[in-house]
Design a protein around this motif. Sequence first.
Motif, PDB file in Angstrom:
ATOM      1  N   THR A 109     -34.215 -26.720 129.281  1.00 43.36           N
ATOM      2  CA  THR A 109     -33.608 -27.240 128.050  1.00 43.36           C
ATOM      3  C   THR A 109     -33.481 -28.755 127.973  1.00 43.36           C
ATOM      4  O   THR A 109     -33.179 -29.281 126.901  1.00 43.36           O
ATOM      5  CB  THR A 109     -32.185 -26.671 127.898  1.00 43.36           C
ATOM      6  OG1 THR A 109     -31.378 -27.151 129.004  1.00 43.36           O
ATOM      7  CG2 THR A 109     -32.191 -25.146 127.924  1.00 43.36           C
ATOM      8  N   PHE A 110     -33.650 -29.455 129.096  1.00 43.62           N
ATOM      9  CA  PHE A 110     -33.311 -30.876 129.182  1.00 43.62           C
ATOM     10  C   PHE A 110     -31.831 -31.097 128.856  1.00 43.62           C
ATOM     11  O   PHE A 110     -31.395 -32.203 128.590  1.00 43.62           O
ATOM     12  CB  PHE A 110     -34.207 -31.739 128.283  1.00 43.62           C
ATOM     13  CG  PHE A 110     -35.477 -32.180 128.964  1.00 43.62           C
ATOM     14  CD1 PHE A 110     -35.628 -33.484 129.404  1.00 43.62           C
ATOM     15  CD2 PHE A 110     -36.515 -31.283 129.179  1.00 43.62           C
ATOM     16  CE1 PHE A 110     -36.792 -33.883 130.041  1.00 43.62           C
ATOM     17  CE2 PHE A 110     -37.683 -31.675 129.817  1.00 43.62           C
ATOM     18  CZ  PHE A 110     -37.826 -32.986 130.251  1.00 43.62           C
ATOM     19  N   TYR A 111     -31.078 -30.017 128.814  1.00 42.72           N
ATOM     20  CA  TYR A 111     -29.621 -30.037 128.614  1.00 42.72           C
ATOM     21  C   TYR A 111     -29.225 -30.592 127.246  1.00 42.72           C
ATOM     22  O   TYR A 111     -28.150 -31.176 127.086  1.00 42.72           O
ATOM     23  CB  TYR A 111     -28.936 -30.822 129.744  1.00 42.72           C
ATOM     24  CG  TYR A 111     -29.220 -30.225 131.103  1.00 42.72           C
ATOM     25  CD1 TYR A 111     -28.473 -29.169 131.596  1.00 42.72           C
ATOM     26  CD2 TYR A 111     -30.267 -30.696 131.888  1.00 42.72           C
ATOM     27  CE1 TYR A 111     -28.745 -28.594 132.834  1.00 42.72           C
ATOM     28  CE2 TYR A 111     -30.551 -30.133 133.118  1.00 42.72           C
ATOM     29  CZ  TYR A 111     -29.788 -29.079 133.589  1.00 42.72           C
ATOM     30  OH  TYR A 111     -30.071 -28.517 134.809  1.00 42.72           O
ATOM     31  N   ILE A 112     -30.102 -30.375 126.251  1.00 43.02           N
ATOM     32  CA  ILE A 112     -29.777 -30.833 124.897  1.00 43.02           C
ATOM     33  C   ILE A 112     -30.033 -29.695 123.907  1.00 43.02           C
ATOM     34  O   ILE A 112     -30.605 -28.672 124.252  1.00 43.02           O
ATOM     35  CB  ILE A 112     -30.611 -32.068 124.492  1.00 43.02           C
ATOM     36  CG1 ILE A 112     -32.103 -31.701 124.392  1.00 43.02           C
ATOM     37  CG2 ILE A 112     -30.389 -33.215 125.458  1.00 43.02           C
ATOM     38  CD1 ILE A 112     -32.965 -32.807 123.813  1.00 43.02           C
ATOM     39  N   ASN A 113     -29.613 -29.893 122.668  1.00 43.49           N
ATOM     40  CA  ASN A 113     -29.982 -28.978 121.589  1.00 43.49           C
ATOM     41  C   ASN A 113     -31.459 -29.199 121.258  1.00 43.49           C
ATOM     42  O   ASN A 113     -31.913 -30.341 121.147  1.00 43.49           O
ATOM     43  CB  ASN A 113     -29.149 -29.240 120.335  1.00 43.49           C
ATOM     44  CG  ASN A 113     -27.685 -28.890 120.517  1.00 43.49           C
ATOM     45  OD1 ASN A 113     -27.305 -28.239 121.488  1.00 43.49           O
ATOM     46  ND2 ASN A 113     -26.855 -29.330 119.596  1.00 43.49           N
ATOM     47  N   SER A 114     -32.215 -28.122 121.094  1.00 43.60           N
ATOM     48  CA  SER A 114     -33.633 -28.261 120.772  1.00 43.60           C
ATOM     49  C   SER A 114     -33.805 -28.768 119.349  1.00 43.60           C
ATOM     50  O   SER A 114     -32.919 -28.636 118.498  1.00 43.60           O
ATOM     51  CB  SER A 114     -34.352 -26.925 120.948  1.00 43.60           C
ATOM     52  OG  SER A 114     -33.839 -25.955 120.045  1.00 43.60           O
ATOM     53  N   ALA A 115     -34.965 -29.351 119.093  1.00 43.50           N
ATOM     54  CA  ALA A 115     -35.231 -29.950 117.774  1.00 43.50           C
ATOM     55  C   ALA A 115     -35.150 -28.922 116.661  1.00 43.50           C
ATOM     56  O   ALA A 115     -34.705 -29.231 115.542  1.00 43.50           O
ATOM     57  CB  ALA A 115     -36.603 -30.619 117.780  1.00 43.50           C
ATOM     58  N   ASP A 116     -35.579 -27.678 116.942  1.00 42.54           N
ATOM     59  CA  ASP A 116     -35.556 -26.656 115.886  1.00 42.54           C
ATOM     60  C   ASP A 116     -34.226 -25.915 115.798  1.00 42.54           C
ATOM     61  O   ASP A 116     -34.059 -25.013 114.965  1.00 42.54           O
ATOM     62  CB  ASP A 116     -36.700 -25.659 116.097  1.00 42.54           C
ATOM     63  CG  ASP A 116     -36.592 -24.878 117.408  1.00 42.54           C
ATOM     64  OD1 ASP A 116     -35.561 -25.009 118.112  1.00 42.54           O
ATOM     65  OD2 ASP A 116     -37.538 -24.137 117.735  1.00 42.54           O
ATOM     66  N   GLY A 117     -33.265 -26.287 116.646  1.00 44.73           N
ATOM     67  CA  GLY A 117     -31.938 -25.679 116.590  1.00 44.73           C
ATOM     68  C   GLY A 117     -31.843 -24.301 117.207  1.00 44.73           C
ATOM     69  O   GLY A 117     -30.765 -23.682 117.178  1.00 44.73           O
ATOM     70  N   SER A 118     -32.930 -23.816 117.806  1.00 44.45           N
ATOM     71  CA  SER A 118     -32.905 -22.462 118.372  1.00 44.45           C
ATOM     72  C   SER A 118     -32.139 -22.384 119.685  1.00 44.45           C
ATOM     73  O   SER A 118     -31.612 -21.331 120.048  1.00 44.45           O
ATOM     74  CB  SER A 118     -34.340 -21.953 118.581  1.00 44.45           C
ATOM     75  OG  SER A 118     -35.028 -22.763 119.516  1.00 44.45           O
ATOM     76  N   VAL A 119     -32.082 -23.493 120.422  1.00 45.57           N
ATOM     77  CA  VAL A 119     -31.343 -23.551 121.687  1.00 45.57           C
ATOM     78  C   VAL A 119     -30.337 -24.692 121.586  1.00 45.57           C
ATOM     79  O   VAL A 119     -30.726 -25.857 121.457  1.00 45.57           O
ATOM     80  CB  VAL A 119     -32.292 -23.779 122.887  1.00 45.57           C
ATOM     81  CG1 VAL A 119     -31.485 -23.868 124.182  1.00 45.57           C
ATOM     82  CG2 VAL A 119     -33.322 -22.667 122.980  1.00 45.57           C
ATOM     83  N   ARG A 120     -29.063 -24.367 121.666  1.00 40.86           N
ATOM     84  CA  ARG A 120     -28.005 -25.372 121.474  1.00 40.86           C
ATOM     85  C   ARG A 120     -27.275 -25.621 122.795  1.00 40.86           C
ATOM     86  O   ARG A 120     -26.106 -25.303 122.957  1.00 40.86           O
ATOM     87  CB  ARG A 120     -27.042 -24.903 120.389  1.00 40.86           C
ATOM     88  CG  ARG A 120     -27.680 -24.756 119.008  1.00 40.86           C
ATOM     89  CD  ARG A 120     -26.805 -23.960 118.061  1.00 40.86           C
ATOM     90  NE  ARG A 120     -25.428 -24.436 118.062  1.00 40.86           N
ATOM     91  CZ  ARG A 120     -24.367 -23.671 117.794  1.00 40.86           C
ATOM     92  NH1 ARG A 120     -24.539 -22.380 117.515  1.00 40.86           N
ATOM     93  NH2 ARG A 120     -23.162 -24.184 117.832  1.00 40.86           N
ATOM     94  N   TYR A 121     -27.995 -26.252 123.734  1.00 42.37           N
ATOM     95  CA  TYR A 121     -27.408 -26.405 125.065  1.00 42.37           C
ATOM     96  C   TYR A 121     -26.273 -27.435 125.078  1.00 42.37           C
ATOM     97  O   TYR A 121     -25.261 -27.231 125.747  1.00 42.37           O
ATOM     98  CB  TYR A 121     -28.477 -26.786 126.106  1.00 42.37           C
ATOM     99  CG  TYR A 121     -28.017 -26.463 127.502  1.00 42.37           C
ATOM    100  CD1 TYR A 121     -28.313 -25.236 128.097  1.00 42.37           C
ATOM    101  CD2 TYR A 121     -27.235 -27.358 128.234  1.00 42.37           C
ATOM    102  CE1 TYR A 121     -27.858 -24.919 129.367  1.00 42.37           C
ATOM    103  CE2 TYR A 121     -26.770 -27.047 129.500  1.00 42.37           C
ATOM    104  CZ  TYR A 121     -27.089 -25.834 130.062  1.00 42.37           C
ATOM    105  OH  TYR A 121     -26.614 -25.523 131.318  1.00 42.37           O
ATOM    106  N   THR A 122     -26.414 -28.516 124.346  1.00 46.93           N
ATOM    107  CA  THR A 122     -25.324 -29.491 124.274  1.00 46.93           C
ATOM    108  C   THR A 122     -24.050 -28.834 123.746  1.00 46.93           C
ATOM    109  O   THR A 122     -22.960 -29.014 124.305  1.00 46.93           O
ATOM    110  CB  THR A 122     -25.703 -30.676 123.365  1.00 46.93           C
ATOM    111  OG1 THR A 122     -26.769 -31.406 123.961  1.00 46.93           O
ATOM    112  CG2 THR A 122     -24.512 -31.621 123.176  1.00 46.93           C
ATOM    113  N   ASP A 123     -24.188 -28.066 122.680  1.00 50.29           N
ATOM    114  CA  ASP A 123     -23.030 -27.385 122.104  1.00 50.29           C
ATOM    115  C   ASP A 123     -22.427 -26.406 123.105  1.00 50.29           C
ATOM    116  O   ASP A 123     -21.199 -26.286 123.202  1.00 50.29           O
ATOM    117  CB  ASP A 123     -23.433 -26.630 120.835  1.00 50.29           C
ATOM    118  CG  ASP A 123     -23.877 -27.560 119.722  1.00 50.29           C
ATOM    119  OD1 ASP A 123     -23.592 -28.770 119.811  1.00 50.29           O
ATOM    120  OD2 ASP A 123     -24.521 -27.077 118.776  1.00 50.29           O
TER     121      ASP A 123
END
Length: 297
Positions: A109-123
């Motif tokens: 994830t690189f520990y961030i929210n993905s550009a398309d919003g499908s993976v919200r790791y920061t959140d």
Amino acid sequence: MSPRLRIAFLFVAFAFSIPTQAQSRIDCNALDSRILKHPVHYCVYLPASYDAGAARHPVQLYPVLYYLHGLGDNERTLFNTGGWTLLDDLAQKHKIGEFLIVAPEGGQTFYINSADGSVRYTDFVLQEFIPLIESKYRVKKARASRAISGISMGGYGALRFAFAHPELFSAVSAQSAALMSESPRELDRAVRSGAPLGKVLGNVFGNPIAVEHWNSNSPFELARKHQSALRRLSIYFNCGQDDNYGFEKGAAALHQQLQKENVKHEYHMYPGDHSLSYFLAHFLEVMEFHSRAFGVQ
């Protein structure tokens, strides 16, 4: 009582009279994330005094260091590849004080929210994971006692979290952070090439890379945006001068930028590549940095 029984009795009594030395331990579990929609595994290093500290009055509370693993690793990698032994050795030699180390599973994830919003790791980290750790474990819930660290992809994540949220973290460190000084347009070539790293970048940052999303998560851009707040942040990073991915260029660029912006930091370029042996060789100074920053050394 027979002589043999008397000897056995004395041996048992002697054995129970020897104080047992407290041991550190690794507590691994999983958080069933509502945001990510799947369980996220994590491991926590609990220092030797942690279990005994529950009975103290007042109850002993500890600083906490969040540790982000690299691409291809997981939440257990640090502790299963020599880190646990090194931590115990440092503590026994009184080179570091006591604090918890929390390693979450970060996938790719690189520990961030993905550009398309499908993976919200920061959140996930801000809304679920940190609140879980601070409710489940005896940690101090204050900025001064909260820090973040990482290697490679996790080094990028650590710098990104600390530079984006200097109000939450008092210290940050990174080893061989995945700091890419190339422009999004240049990185698009890697994405289009089908190379493994390019595919990961595309999944996280977009294909083609979404420039606004890239910049909003860039440690370089965040350092410029929050340079005043970063002056209250303890910062450390290092990189091998022969890094296999060329991350030494990004580390040098960040060093130069922070110098220009008058942001105090500690930076080292060491002989070495992008390998476990390099990370472990400098693990001591990273932990000593955080121990000093926490004020527990």
